[in-house]
Design an enzyme around this catalytic site. Structure first.
Site, PDB file in Angstrom:
ATOM      1  N   PRO A  53     122.404  72.186 -21.851  1.00 17.84           N
ATOM      2  CA  PRO A  53     122.813  70.459 -22.758  1.00 17.84           C
ATOM      3  C   PRO A  53     123.765  69.965 -21.185  1.00 17.84           C
ATOM      4  CG  PRO A  53     124.265  71.676 -24.597  1.00 17.84           C
ATOM      5  CD  PRO A  53     123.055  72.428 -23.398  1.00 17.84           C
ATOM      6  N   CYS A  54     123.811  69.965 -20.142  1.00 21.48           N
ATOM      7  CA  CYS A  54     124.126  69.631 -19.444  1.00 21.48           C
ATOM      8  C   CYS A  54     124.226  68.085 -19.198  1.00 21.48           C
ATOM      9  CB  CYS A  54     123.873  69.865 -17.664  1.00 21.48           C
ATOM     10  SG  CYS A  54     121.850  68.923 -17.764  1.00 21.48           S
TER      11      CYS A  54
END
Length: 196
Positions: free
Chosen positions: A164-165
């Site tokens: 989850p950047c």
């Protein structure tokens, strides 16, 4: 006149030939999906681990990801949607708010050495609904001056959404660059905030 008919009857398909051929799994199977946040290419290796979850807005973007898969994983890359059914379902469920995490095995074959440090750290420390800054993530890796390098590593994340950047923002709290665009990043952050 009976001779051509006799020849044609010799070429009647057998019962098993009425169905399209079933291809054996490839070294890399992929599918391109239209999602709530844009067009994405999902790919898995022959062991079933996800190796790509990438935004591909154009056919050139798709070609670029496929070329990287061919170079870094295997030149045997086939579009085989059925092989990605689990990944597609989990991505759909996540984007609809029905689930908060992925249970997919991942493989960082497309990641750089530095990304192989940053991405697992991100996944382990920045949880659903949370946000961190690039500086905070760099500091958690004992590299407080590496905020820009962390930003570059996240900008080229080969497993967007799954790793989850989108949860990492500027020190001011502003949304900054995201492979799927700022609208996609905003959608993901608002989705998580509303399902916390």
């Amino acid at each position: 006149m009976t001779e051509p008919t006799a020849r044609l009857s010799a070429f009647r398909p057998t019962e098993g030939a009425l169905h399209p051929p079933v291809l054996a799994p490839s070294d890399v199977s992929y599918v391109v999906e239209d999602t709530a946040i844009g067009r994405m290419l999902l790919a898995r290796n022959d062991s079933g681990a996800l190796v790509a979850s990438a935004f591909v807005a154009t056919s050139e973007d798709e070609d670029h990801v496929l070329a990287r898969l061919s170079e870094r994983v295997s030149p045997r890359v086939l579009r085989q949607p059925r092989e990605l059914d689990d990944a597609r379902t989990q991505l759909d469920d996540f984007l609809a708010g029905r689930t908060r995490e992925f249970t997919l095995r991942t493989d960082l074959a497309l990641a750089s050495d530095f990304q192989r440090t940053v991405l697992p750290r991100l996944a382990a420390t920045v949880h659903y609904g949370d946000r961190a800054t690039y500086g905070e993530l760099a500091a958690s890796m004992a590299r407080p001056k590496a905020a820009r390098a962390v930003g570059a590593a996240l900008g080229a994340n080969p497993l967007c959404v799954v790793l989850p950047c989108h949860r990492v923002v500027a020190s001011s709290g502003a949304l900054t660059g995201y492979a799927g665009g700022l609208a996609a990043k905003r959608y993901l952050l608002e989705l998580e905030a509303s399902h916390r």
